[in-house]
Each structure stands twice: as C-alpha cells, then as structure tokens.
Design an enzyme around this catalytic site. Structure first.
Site, PDB file in Angstrom:
ATOM      1  N   ARG A 217       0.576  -1.573   0.008  1.00 20.48           N
ATOM      2  CA  ARG A 217      -0.135   0.260   0.289  1.00 20.48           C
ATOM      3  C   ARG A 217       0.541   1.009   0.234  1.00 20.48           C
ATOM      4  O   ARG A 217       2.096   1.121   0.448  1.00 20.48           O
ATOM      5  CB  ARG A 217      -0.534  -0.213   1.402  1.00 20.48           C
ATOM      6  CG  ARG A 217      -1.697  -1.019   1.084  1.00 20.48           C
ATOM      7  CD  ARG A 217      -2.377  -0.820   2.399  1.00 20.48           C
ATOM      8  NE  ARG A 217      -3.484  -2.049   3.080  1.00 20.48           N
ATOM      9  CZ  ARG A 217      -3.323  -3.557   3.667  1.00 20.48           C
ATOM     10  NH1 ARG A 217      -1.992  -4.011   3.878  1.00 20.48           N
ATOM     11  NH2 ARG A 217      -4.626  -3.962   3.551  1.00 20.48           N
ATOM     12  N   LYS A 244      -2.350  -1.417   7.732  1.00 20.60           N
ATOM     13  CA  LYS A 244      -2.904  -1.050   7.680  1.00 20.60           C
ATOM     14  C   LYS A 244      -4.132  -2.044   8.398  1.00 20.60           C
ATOM     15  O   LYS A 244      -4.994  -0.725   9.344  1.00 20.60           O
ATOM     16  CB  LYS A 244      -3.770  -0.905   6.212  1.00 20.60           C
ATOM     17  CG  LYS A 244      -4.986  -0.266   5.938  1.00 20.60           C
ATOM     18  CD  LYS A 244      -6.040  -0.277   5.114  1.00 20.60           C
ATOM     19  CE  LYS A 244      -7.893   0.039   5.008  1.00 20.60           C
ATOM     20  NZ  LYS A 244      -8.142   0.407   3.786  1.00 20.60           N
ATOM     21  N   ARG A 302      -1.398  -1.641  -6.636  1.00 24.67           N
ATOM     22  CA  ARG A 302      -1.356  -3.258  -6.099  1.00 24.67           C
ATOM     23  C   ARG A 302      -2.131  -4.019  -6.705  1.00 24.67           C
ATOM     24  O   ARG A 302      -1.768  -5.317  -6.167  1.00 24.67           O
ATOM     25  CB  ARG A 302      -1.603  -2.833  -4.231  1.00 24.67           C
ATOM     26  CG  ARG A 302      -2.292  -3.259  -3.521  1.00 24.67           C
ATOM     27  CD  ARG A 302      -2.935  -3.128  -2.307  1.00 24.67           C
ATOM     28  NE  ARG A 302      -3.461  -3.866  -1.213  1.00 24.67           N
ATOM     29  CZ  ARG A 302      -2.426  -4.506  -0.638  1.00 24.67           C
ATOM     30  NH1 ARG A 302      -2.186  -4.675  -0.901  1.00 24.67           N
ATOM     31  NH2 ARG A 302      -3.503  -5.472   0.464  1.00 24.67           N
ATOM     32  N   HIS A 325      -4.029  -9.248   2.392  1.00 27.46           N
ATOM     33  CA  HIS A 325      -5.321  -9.481   2.986  1.00 27.46           C
ATOM     34  C   HIS A 325      -5.719 -10.267   4.254  1.00 27.46           C
ATOM     35  O   HIS A 325      -5.337 -11.478   3.608  1.00 27.46           O
ATOM     36  CB  HIS A 325      -5.690  -9.566   1.626  1.00 27.46           C
ATOM     37  CG  HIS A 325      -6.471  -7.886   1.015  1.00 27.46           C
ATOM     38  ND1 HIS A 325      -6.601  -6.829   1.437  1.00 27.46           N
ATOM     39  CD2 HIS A 325      -5.923  -8.010  -0.121  1.00 27.46           C
ATOM     40  CE1 HIS A 325      -6.944  -6.476   0.729  1.00 27.46           C
ATOM     41  NE2 HIS A 325      -6.209  -6.832  -0.407  1.00 27.46           N
ATOM     42  N   TYR A 334      -9.456  -7.364  -5.535  1.00 29.45           N
ATOM     43  CA  TYR A 334      -8.100  -6.720  -5.925  1.00 29.45           C
ATOM     44  C   TYR A 334      -7.288  -7.806  -7.300  1.00 29.45           C
ATOM     45  O   TYR A 334      -6.235  -7.053  -7.057  1.00 29.45           O
ATOM     46  CB  TYR A 334      -6.739  -6.723  -5.237  1.00 29.45           C
ATOM     47  CG  TYR A 334      -6.756  -5.851  -4.306  1.00 29.45           C
ATOM     48  CD1 TYR A 334      -6.713  -4.914  -3.991  1.00 29.45           C
ATOM     49  CD2 TYR A 334      -7.774  -5.747  -2.919  1.00 29.45           C
ATOM     50  CE1 TYR A 334      -5.671  -3.579  -4.001  1.00 29.45           C
ATOM     51  CE2 TYR A 334      -8.135  -4.039  -2.453  1.00 29.45           C
ATOM     52  CZ  TYR A 334      -7.218  -3.664  -2.592  1.00 29.45           C
ATOM     53  OH  TYR A 334      -8.023  -1.914  -1.463  1.00 29.45           O
TER      54      TYR A 334
END
Length: 370
Positions: A217, A244, A302, A325, A334
C-alpha cells in the site's frame, strides 16, 4: 433543583443545579415547554442517565467535525484521506446544522445533492460512514443528547463497480518516461532552450516498480525502513505500526524488487522511499498527466501485483500473505486475471491431456498371454 424564570425578552429560562451533576440551562418560548424539559432532565438525573442536552442543542456539525479531526483522525492510518473528507464536509451547507436538526430527511437531501453533482455512490457512502462515526463518537464520548444516530436510517446509494484497471505495457512505458527526469527542447514561442521534462521527484519511479512487484500500500511504501530489509533472505518486514490492518507481515521480494532496492541511494532518512503519502500521490498525478495515461492510480499497482501473482500460479493463501489481506473476499476484489493468460493456460492443459501416455507410465502392467 430546577428554577424557571422569565427573561426580559419574554423567554422562559430553566436552570438546573444538582450536586454531582453539571449545571444545565436552556430557554423556551413557552413556560409549558420549559417545565416539560426540566421534568425530563430531573427524571434522567434520578435514574443516573445524564446526558449533555445543552451541548447537543448548541453544537453544530461543523464544530463536532473539527473536534473529531483534532482528537480522533490523527490516530488513524488514513488520516490524510479522512482530513480531506472532513474538509469537504465542512464546506457543505450541512455543516451549519445543529446536531438535533440532522434528521434522516436532512441527510437524505444532502446525499441526493451530492449525487446530483456527479459524485459517485461509493464516495457518498464513505462520507456517510464518516458522518456516522463522528456522530457516534459525539454520542458516546461527549454524551451528547441525540436519540439515535440519524445516519443509520439513511439509504445508501449503490456502490460503483470495483476497479479492474491494470497497467498495460504501453502504460508502463509512458509512465516510466514521465517519471524519468530528462532534458528536452521546449516548444512554443515563449520559451527557448531546454527544460526538465520529467518529474523532479527521484523516488516515484522506483516506488512504482517496487509497488508493482510487492503490492504494498501507499502508506506502507512511504513508511518502510531500510533496517527491516533482509537482502540475503529476500524479504522486507513491515511492523504492525505501519500496516493498515495493524498486523505485522513480512513481504517476499522478487528479483526485480531486490534490484530496485540495490539501485536506490540511501539518505539520512531511515525510510526506503522518503516521501509522504500525499507527496507520492501528487507526483504520480503530475506524471500521469504528462504521460497522457488515463485513469491509472497508484493504488492500481496493488491490483496488478495481486493479479500477477495468481497468474504465476500462487494459491490464495500465498497471495494473501504477500498482499496482506486477511479476508479472501477482499483479495478477490483486487484480482483481475488477464483472459488471454487464462486462454493460454487452458490450451496448455488441454494439450497435455491429449498427449499419449509415456512408455514409462505403463511399466508394471502385465502383458497379455499370447
């Protein structure tokens, strides 16, 4: 105890004082309304259900948004993005509303007005989520007297389809040229000589290549530190305080990603890419405009990384470990496999099935008697 007095203006003022509770005061046009409010406040105090009703009546959404941006937003990973959303809300007329006036009808009107200006449903949903969080914080942390969070009753507009943008080879070539600082002749009568045609920021091009290989990210790219790089093992550790999800992970580095690191010059800054997230985004947008590339975001790299890893043959758990993830459903959003890649893979598998079984595979079979 509650005391009710008529002011020279004709309004009826209620003053409530009670040991152990904050002083409360409010004015009404009718004495009956003043008496009813006083009874409600005293009854709630008897049940130890005190709420700051005066503050709720006098606080505007603008004031609450500003308090939230000072106290809560700086603690978040995406603080710069949230500050931008709060700034947009502060410029909207709805920010002047007092909190009790923020009914679902008022918020629905604001939603429709935003959609009418061309703002996407996804953006409006994010702004509604922010408003809901701000009001919930006011109710819980500030004890503001709101019967409920009005955002809960507002219908959300349909979400925009998820992005499936992946950079083409032509996109990469154009962006590389735009991100490479180079001297070129000027055009037009107002200039003569050469000028710097590329970006002034030397970190964005290697960041683009590194992001395409790792799927990190933007915030992770701008916070990753040299001390967490292990060139021998081919890994980059991301501590929990920069991810994140607030979960540490170790990113495996491809040969191309390692080459990027080996070519970078180290500075006094301990970070690999000494850029702020906002500076990286602004530099990317300038380069994209100069390159003439349409609708390619830094975050799309990404998506490219996740899709490329699946095309290499990695399974869901392996790609999730790289990308970071936790929920496979998020990972699927994604991933955008190139149909031509799938066509080639299907053709290869079909051709393998049609090949004759080798003689070695038939060893051990008994010969039929003659």
């Amino acid at each position: 105890m509650a005391s009710i007095n008529q002011l020279p203006s004709g309004l009826w003022r209620v003053r409530i004082t009670r040991k152990g509770y904050p002083f409360q005061s409010k004015s009404f046009r009718l004495r009956a309304d003043a008496e009813g409010w006083a009874r409600t406040i005293e009854a709630n105090n008897d049940r130890a259900q005190w709420k700051d009703r005066t503050s709720a009546d006098t606080t505007t959404l603008s004031a609450l948004l500003q308090d939230y941006s000072r106290e809560m937003t700086p603690r978040k990973r995406g603080a710069d993005v949230e500050l931008a959303r709060i700034s947009a809300l502060l410029r909207d007329p709805i920010a002047r509303y007092k909190l009790p006036a923020l009914s679902p009808v008022v918020l629905a009107g604001w939603r429709d007005r935003r959609l009418a200006t061309g703002v996407s449903g996804s953006t409006v949903n994010r702004e509604l989520n922010l408003l809901s969080a701000v009001l919930a914080w006011g109710i819980k942390e500030r004890m503001l007297d709101l019967p409920a969070n009005p955002c809960a009753a507002v219908r959300r507009p349909p979400q925009m389809p998820g992005r499936d943008r992946r950079p083409s080879d032509d996109d990469r070539r154009k962006m590389t040229e735009a991100l490479t600082d180079a001297s070129r002749p000027t055009q037009g009568p107002k200039r003569s000589g050469n000028y710097r045609a590329g970006t002034r920021n030397p970190w964005v091009l290697p960041m683009m290549r590194f992001a395409t290989e790792t799927g990190m990210r933007r915030g992770e790219l701008c916070a990753a530190r040299w001390e967490h790089v292990d060139l021998d093992a081919g890994t980059l550790h991301l501590p929990a305080d920069i991810t994140k999800t607030r979960t540490a992970r170790t990113v495996p580095l491809s040969p191309a990603a390692l080459d990027v690191l080996r070519t970078l010059d180290r500075t006094e800054d301990p970070r690999i890419f000494p850029l702020s997230p906002s500076a990286a985004t602004q530099a990317w947008r300038r380069a994209r405009k100069h390159a003439g590339v349409q609708d390619l975001r830094l975050h799309d790299l990404r998506h490219e990384a996740a899709s490329s890893l699946f095309e290499l043959g990695l399974n869901v758990m392996e790609v999730a470990a790289v990308i970071g993830h936790k929920d496979p459903r998020s990972l699927m959003r994604y991933t955008h496999i190139d149909p031509s890649h799938l066509a080639r893979k299907i053709a290869d598998l079909k051709s393998q099935q049609q090949q004759p079984v080798p003689t070695a595979a038939r060893r051990g079979q008994k010969k039929k008697p003659g």
